[in-house]
Design a protein around this motif. Structure first.
Motif, PDB file in Angstrom:
ATOM      1  N   ILE A  35       6.351   0.747   0.516  1.00 53.65           N
ATOM      2  CA  ILE A  35       5.366   0.196   1.463  1.00 53.65           C
ATOM      3  C   ILE A  35       4.783  -1.120   0.959  1.00 53.65           C
ATOM      4  CG2 ILE A  35       4.769   2.356   2.600  1.00 53.65           C
ATOM      5  CD1 ILE A  35       2.497   2.787   0.769  1.00 53.65           C
ATOM      6  N   GLU A  36       4.637  -1.266  -0.364  1.00 59.48           N
ATOM      7  CA  GLU A  36       4.151  -2.550  -0.889  1.00 59.48           C
ATOM      8  C   GLU A  36       5.185  -3.644  -0.647  1.00 59.48           C
ATOM      9  OE1 GLU A  36       3.161  -1.618  -4.923  1.00 59.48           O
ATOM     10  OE2 GLU A  36       1.060  -1.192  -4.430  1.00 59.48           O
ATOM     11  N   GLY A  37       6.474  -3.269  -0.698  1.00 60.63           N
ATOM     12  CA  GLY A  37       7.536  -4.232  -0.415  1.00 60.63           C
ATOM     13  C   GLY A  37       7.521  -4.703   1.031  1.00 60.63           C
ATOM     14  N   HIS A  38       6.952  -3.878   1.907  1.00 62.40           N
ATOM     15  CA  HIS A  38       6.828  -4.254   3.318  1.00 62.40           C
ATOM     16  C   HIS A  38       5.460  -4.869   3.628  1.00 62.40           C
ATOM     17  CE1 HIS A  38      10.443  -1.818   3.789  1.00 62.40           C
ATOM     18  NE2 HIS A  38      10.564  -2.280   5.012  1.00 62.40           N
ATOM     19  N   GLY A  39       4.661  -5.102   2.576  1.00 64.97           N
ATOM     20  CA  GLY A  39       3.372  -5.746   2.776  1.00 64.97           C
ATOM     21  C   GLY A  39       2.320  -4.853   3.402  1.00 64.97           C
ATOM     22  N   LEU A  40       2.456  -3.540   3.253  1.00 63.50           N
ATOM     23  CA  LEU A  40       1.504  -2.603   3.841  1.00 63.50           C
ATOM     24  C   LEU A  40       0.532  -2.093   2.778  1.00 63.50           C
ATOM     25  CD1 LEU A  40       4.000  -0.553   6.055  1.00 63.50           C
ATOM     26  CD2 LEU A  40       2.514  -2.444   6.762  1.00 63.50           C
ATOM     27  N   ASP A  41      -0.624  -1.675   3.226  1.00 60.47           N
ATOM     28  CA  ASP A  41      -1.679  -1.210   2.324  1.00 60.47           C
ATOM     29  C   ASP A  41      -1.448   0.269   1.994  1.00 60.47           C
ATOM     30  OD1 ASP A  41      -3.960  -0.504   0.987  1.00 60.47           O
ATOM     31  OD2 ASP A  41      -5.339  -0.926   2.647  1.00 60.47           O
ATOM     32  N   PRO A  42      -1.190   0.618   0.720  1.00 59.74           N
ATOM     33  CA  PRO A  42      -0.959   2.022   0.366  1.00 59.74           C
ATOM     34  C   PRO A  42      -2.118   2.940   0.741  1.00 59.74           C
ATOM     35  CG  PRO A  42      -0.338   0.581  -1.451  1.00 59.74           C
ATOM     36  CD  PRO A  42      -1.034  -0.278  -0.441  1.00 59.74           C
ATOM     37  N   ALA A  43      -3.328   2.409   0.747  1.00 56.75           N
ATOM     38  CA  ALA A  43      -4.494   3.237   1.051  1.00 56.75           C
ATOM     39  C   ALA A  43      -4.464   3.769   2.478  1.00 56.75           C
ATOM     40  CB  ALA A  43      -5.775   2.439   0.819  1.00 56.75           C
ATOM     41  N   ARG A  44      -3.692   3.125   3.348  1.00 52.32           N
ATOM     42  CA  ARG A  44      -3.633   3.541   4.752  1.00 52.32           C
ATOM     43  C   ARG A  44      -2.323   4.228   5.096  1.00 52.32           C
ATOM     44  NH1 ARG A  44      -3.894  -1.027   8.349  1.00 52.32           N
ATOM     45  NH2 ARG A  44      -4.410   0.512   9.955  1.00 52.32           N
ATOM     46  N   CYS A  45      -1.549   4.606   4.068  1.00 52.85           N
ATOM     47  CA  CYS A  45      -0.222   5.173   4.300  1.00 52.85           C
ATOM     48  C   CYS A  45      -0.096   6.510   3.558  1.00 52.85           C
ATOM     49  CB  CYS A  45       0.856   4.216   3.815  1.00 52.85           C
ATOM     50  SG  CYS A  45       0.755   2.566   4.590  1.00 52.85           S
ATOM     51  N   PRO A  46      -0.340   7.627   4.214  1.00 50.54           N
ATOM     52  CA  PRO A  46      -0.389   8.913   3.518  1.00 50.54           C
ATOM     53  C   PRO A  46       0.980   9.533   3.269  1.00 50.54           C
ATOM     54  CG  PRO A  46      -0.816   9.238   5.840  1.00 50.54           C
ATOM     55  CD  PRO A  46      -0.683   7.755   5.642  1.00 50.54           C
ATOM     56  N   VAL A  47       0.977  10.451   2.319  1.00 57.21           N
ATOM     57  CA  VAL A  47       2.120  11.341   2.102  1.00 57.21           C
ATOM     58  C   VAL A  47       1.764  12.666   2.772  1.00 57.21           C
ATOM     59  CG1 VAL A  47       3.490  12.584   0.393  1.00 57.21           C
ATOM     60  CG2 VAL A  47       2.786  10.219  -0.038  1.00 57.21           C
ATOM     61  N   LEU A  48       2.635  13.136   3.655  1.00 60.01           N
ATOM     62  CA  LEU A  48       2.354  14.306   4.480  1.00 60.01           C
ATOM     63  C   LEU A  48       3.291  15.459   4.138  1.00 60.01           C
ATOM     64  CD1 LEU A  48       2.219  12.456   7.947  1.00 60.01           C
ATOM     65  CD2 LEU A  48       0.338  12.832   6.336  1.00 60.01           C
ATOM     66  N   ALA A  49       2.779  16.662   4.257  1.00 63.84           N
ATOM     67  CA  ALA A  49       3.598  17.862   4.098  1.00 63.84           C
ATOM     68  C   ALA A  49       2.942  18.977   4.894  1.00 63.84           C
ATOM     69  CB  ALA A  49       3.733  18.255   2.625  1.00 63.84           C
ATOM     70  N   THR A  50       3.668  20.068   5.127  1.00 67.02           N
ATOM     71  CA  THR A  50       3.083  21.163   5.900  1.00 67.02           C
ATOM     72  C   THR A  50       1.935  21.806   5.147  1.00 67.02           C
ATOM     73  OG1 THR A  50       4.755  22.681   5.025  1.00 67.02           O
ATOM     74  CG2 THR A  50       5.220  21.650   7.148  1.00 67.02           C
ATOM     75  N   GLY A  51       1.930  21.697   3.826  1.00 68.94           N
ATOM     76  CA  GLY A  51       0.831  22.205   3.008  1.00 68.94           C
ATOM     77  C   GLY A  51       0.299  21.114   2.096  1.00 68.94           C
ATOM     78  N   TRP A  52      -1.014  21.146   1.826  1.00 69.12           N
ATOM     79  CA  TRP A  52      -1.626  20.100   1.010  1.00 69.12           C
ATOM     80  C   TRP A  52      -1.059  20.093  -0.408  1.00 69.12           C
ATOM     81  CZ3 TRP A  52      -4.979  20.091  -3.304  1.00 69.12           C
ATOM     82  CH2 TRP A  52      -5.558  18.851  -3.597  1.00 69.12           C
ATOM     83  N   ASN A  53      -0.715  21.246  -0.960  1.00 65.58           N
ATOM     84  CA  ASN A  53      -0.205  21.294  -2.331  1.00 65.58           C
ATOM     85  C   ASN A  53       1.070  20.480  -2.497  1.00 65.58           C
ATOM     86  OD1 ASN A  53      -2.252  22.749  -3.460  1.00 65.58           O
ATOM     87  ND2 ASN A  53      -1.164  24.685  -3.563  1.00 65.58           N
ATOM     88  N   ALA A  54       1.996  20.627  -1.533  1.00 69.38           N
ATOM     89  CA  ALA A  54       3.268  19.903  -1.630  1.00 69.38           C
ATOM     90  C   ALA A  54       3.033  18.400  -1.561  1.00 69.38           C
ATOM     91  CB  ALA A  54       4.212  20.350  -0.521  1.00 69.38           C
ATOM     92  N   ALA A  55       2.150  17.966  -0.671  1.00 72.16           N
ATOM     93  CA  ALA A  55       1.843  16.537  -0.579  1.00 72.16           C
ATOM     94  C   ALA A  55       1.178  16.043  -1.863  1.00 72.16           C
ATOM     95  CB  ALA A  55       0.938  16.291   0.629  1.00 72.16           C
ATOM     96  N   SER A  56       0.318  16.869  -2.439  1.00 67.32           N
ATOM     97  CA  SER A  56      -0.366  16.486  -3.681  1.00 67.32           C
ATOM     98  C   SER A  56       0.617  16.327  -4.826  1.00 67.32           C
ATOM     99  CB  SER A  56      -1.420  17.539  -4.042  1.00 67.32           C
ATOM    100  OG  SER A  56      -2.450  17.574  -3.084  1.00 67.32           O
ATOM    101  N   ARG A  57       1.559  17.256  -4.927  1.00 74.52           N
ATOM    102  CA  ARG A  57       2.569  17.123  -5.997  1.00 74.52           C
ATOM    103  C   ARG A  57       3.353  15.831  -5.836  1.00 74.52           C
ATOM    104  NH1 ARG A  57       2.972  22.852  -5.375  1.00 74.52           N
ATOM    105  NH2 ARG A  57       4.621  22.638  -3.806  1.00 74.52           N
ATOM    106  N   ALA A  58       3.629  15.438  -4.591  1.00 79.17           N
ATOM    107  CA  ALA A  58       4.421  14.230  -4.357  1.00 79.17           C
ATOM    108  C   ALA A  58       3.699  12.972  -4.812  1.00 79.17           C
ATOM    109  CB  ALA A  58       4.771  14.114  -2.877  1.00 79.17           C
ATOM    110  N   VAL A  59       2.355  12.954  -4.796  1.00 80.29           N
ATOM    111  CA  VAL A  59       1.623  11.764  -5.244  1.00 80.29           C
ATOM    112  C   VAL A  59       1.132  11.906  -6.681  1.00 80.29           C
ATOM    113  CG1 VAL A  59       0.887  11.230  -2.893  1.00 80.29           C
ATOM    114  CG2 VAL A  59      -0.648  12.520  -4.378  1.00 80.29           C
TER     115      VAL A  59
END
Length: 569
Positions: A330-354
């Motif tokens: 996303i930084e390579g596309h000039g986008l703000d990471p703060a506005r680009c979430p990592v999503l998963a069906t459960g919060w734990n899986a998304a948390s592990r990814a970040v």
């Protein structure tokens, strides 16, 4: 401001805005339904012949907040909104059907306690009360499955205990949302009371707009049906493929049947996606069961040629490399990471990814406090910050709970409102930020936390006993490696949109989801697939999907079949 706010309405949008009488609207993701609701309301209020106030109902506080903000920004509604109503469906039912009338044969004033289902029953093995039907005491299969309760192993005596516990709560006027629904349905079916109540509501409201109607449960639909029979124009807006609230009895087939109660001229489509690029529109179609064509991109990103990015990962758990790669992308596309979430069906899986901690010893008070503090200070949006703040308060209330109390039960009993506790808690959570850059260690933070929280914890234990040092504490306090990336569950982003998003498909669901999409097998998988559909439909410009290597080829094949350009990372 949304990109469709200043656009000329499409013919389909105009048909909804100008439709006279009740209608059932099926809208695809990004179809501009919020703008349409605002403009329909503007027209109704401009036309004095329409008469009456308008009630806007949705199913999450986030959706209600966004709609209220748009209505006020467009100067459609006054502040405060009275005599209009903007709120959740739950709030409407409580305010107009329950609070004024109370609980039959109960002298106590009704009190809404949403988390009563967290109370437990049983001896030795404890079972959440929400697993049991309040009327019969029988185990509710789909909830038992979510709570990992084996139906055939629940003793009859436990079922009786659950039934009796529900009855005692009801007799004391303590209601959860399910009990509220049962009372409301009973009320609207009373021969004498229902017509009078319906007439009173019709005298106030000229129209009721039900947004996100795919989140209705059967009782909700019965209430909507009754409001319409009472003479109130009813606009129902939904996308059945986004029905992800099965845990609250969400409907699927019932909604389709409900749609047929409207004349053909009152069943209106809203197609065309104002949110996303062409590749994302194609990916959205690939996550819809069947062979439906992709929605046409109509918004400002319609000419964008960015592909969907596919990342395969190995192992049985979600790796933190996902967050690193997504941030680089996303930084390579000039986008703000703060506005680009990592999503998963459960919060734990998304948390592990970040790279955020997912502690196993979540029952420890020190873990709850440290995790809430870290989430609060690491949050990049108000929604996540509010959730972390409430989790912090709930953790500190935990030691005060008596047997048979839940967090919200305690707040209700003590008449503690958010306004009562937020001012006291905010300085505490702000001051407890972990600052290793200044030389602070886990041990010194823990000493500081014990001192700061001593006055708000019960004196039955010392602060050191309440907040014992455990090995997982350091992980709870650590800042995620992919700094500024937010981990979100798909449920929490319903109705939101982002410049980019990464959808993480977990190892336990990837094969089942693709089986369902390709063959329609296993209806039990349908809701998980709809969650993925919601996830892929959130981004505007860039979508990355992380999938187990074993299913990567199948996913790429499906994306290709729907015309989605993709790049494998």
């Amino acid at each position: 401001m949304s990109q469709v706010d200043n656009a000329v309405p499409t013919p389909e949008q105009r048909a909804v805005i100008e439709h006279e009488g009740s209608c059932f609207v099926e809208a695809c993701p990004g179809a501009g339904k919020t703008r349409v609701m605002v403009e329909r309301a503007r027209g109704l209020l401009r036309d004095r012949g329409a008469g009456g106030a308008i009630a806007f109902l949705s199913f999450t506080n986030a959706a209600v907040s966004e709609l209220e903000s748009r209505l006020q920004r467009a100067r459609v509604l006054p502040t405060p909104a009275f005599p209009h109503f903007v709120g959740t469906f739950d709030g409407f039912v409580w305010q107009f059907l329950i609070a004024p009338f109370g609980v039959p044969d109960c002298a106590e004033a009704p009190r809404l306690i949403p988390d009563l289902g967290k109370l437990t029953v049983g001896w030795g093995r404890k079972y959440p009360l929400k697993c049991f039907c309040p009327v019969s005491g029988n185990v509710i299969p789909h909830i038992a499955k979510q709570e990992k309760v084996e139906v055939d192993k629940v003793a009859p005596a436990v079922r009786t205990q659950a039934k009796n516990k529900w009855r005692r709560l009801f007799d004391a006027g303590k209601l959860d949302f399910a009990a509220v629904r049962r009372l409301a349905v009973a009320l609207i079916n009373e021969r004498e009371m229902a017509p009078r109540l319906g007439a009173a509501l019709a005298a106030r409201f000229g129209e009721i707009i039900v947004d996100e109607a795919q989140d209705c449960n059967p009782e909700d639909l019965e209430i909507v049906r009754w409001l319409r029979r009472s003479g109130i124009r009813t606009t129902v807006i939904c996308d059945p493929d986004q029905a992800i609230y099965g845990f609250r009895g969400g409907v699927g087939r019932e909604l389709r049947a409900f749609a047929k109660e409207f004349p053909g001229t009152a069943r209106l489509p809203m197609t065309g996606n104002f949110r996303s690029s062409r590749a994302i529109c194609c990916a959205v179609a690939a996550f819809r069961p069947g062979e439906t064509a992709p929605d046409k991109p109509l918004g400002k990103h319609r000419e964008l040629r960015s592909p969907v990015y596919i990342l395969g990962y190995s192992g049985r758990s979600v790796p933190r490399d996902i967050g690193r790669l997504f941030r680089k992308l996303i930084e390579g596309h000039g986008l703000d990471p703060a506005r680009c979430p990592v999503l998963a069906t459960g919060w734990n899986a998304a948390s592990r990814a970040v790279g955020a901690p997912t502690p196993k010893k979540r029952g420890y008070l020190v873990v709850k406090v440290a995790s809430a503090v870290s989430r609060f200070h690491g949050a990049v949006d108000g929604h996540e910050r509010r959730k972390a703040f409430e989790a912090f308060h709930e953790a500190l209330i935990g030691p005060w709970l008596e047997d048979g109390q839940t967090y919200r039960h305690y707040l209700t009993d003590k008449a503690i409102t958010p306004e009562c506790w937020r001012a006291d808690m905010l300085p505490l959570i702000q001051d407890l930020r972990f600052d290793p850059g200044s030389g602070e260690t886990v041990s010194t933070w823990l000493e500081r936390a014990r001192s700061a929280l001593a006055s708000v914890l019960p004196d039955n234990k010392t602060p050191a006993q309440h907040l014992a040092k455990i090995s997982e504490l350091e992980a709870c306090l650590c800042t995620p490696e992919s700094t500024a990336l937010t981990a979100r569950s798909i449920h929490s982003v319903k109705g939101e949109e982002f410049p980019a998003a990464c959808l993480v498909i977990g190892t336990s669901w990837a094969k089942k989801a693709l089986d369902f999409l390709e063959k329609g097998s296993s209806e039990n998988t349908a809701e998980e697939v709809r969650k993925l559909y919601v996830g892929v439909s959130r981004p505007e410009q860039l979508l990355m999907i992380a999938v187990p290597n074993s299913q990567k080829e199948r996913l790429c094949g499906r994306l290709s079949a729907f015309g989605a350009d993709y790049v494998e990372l």
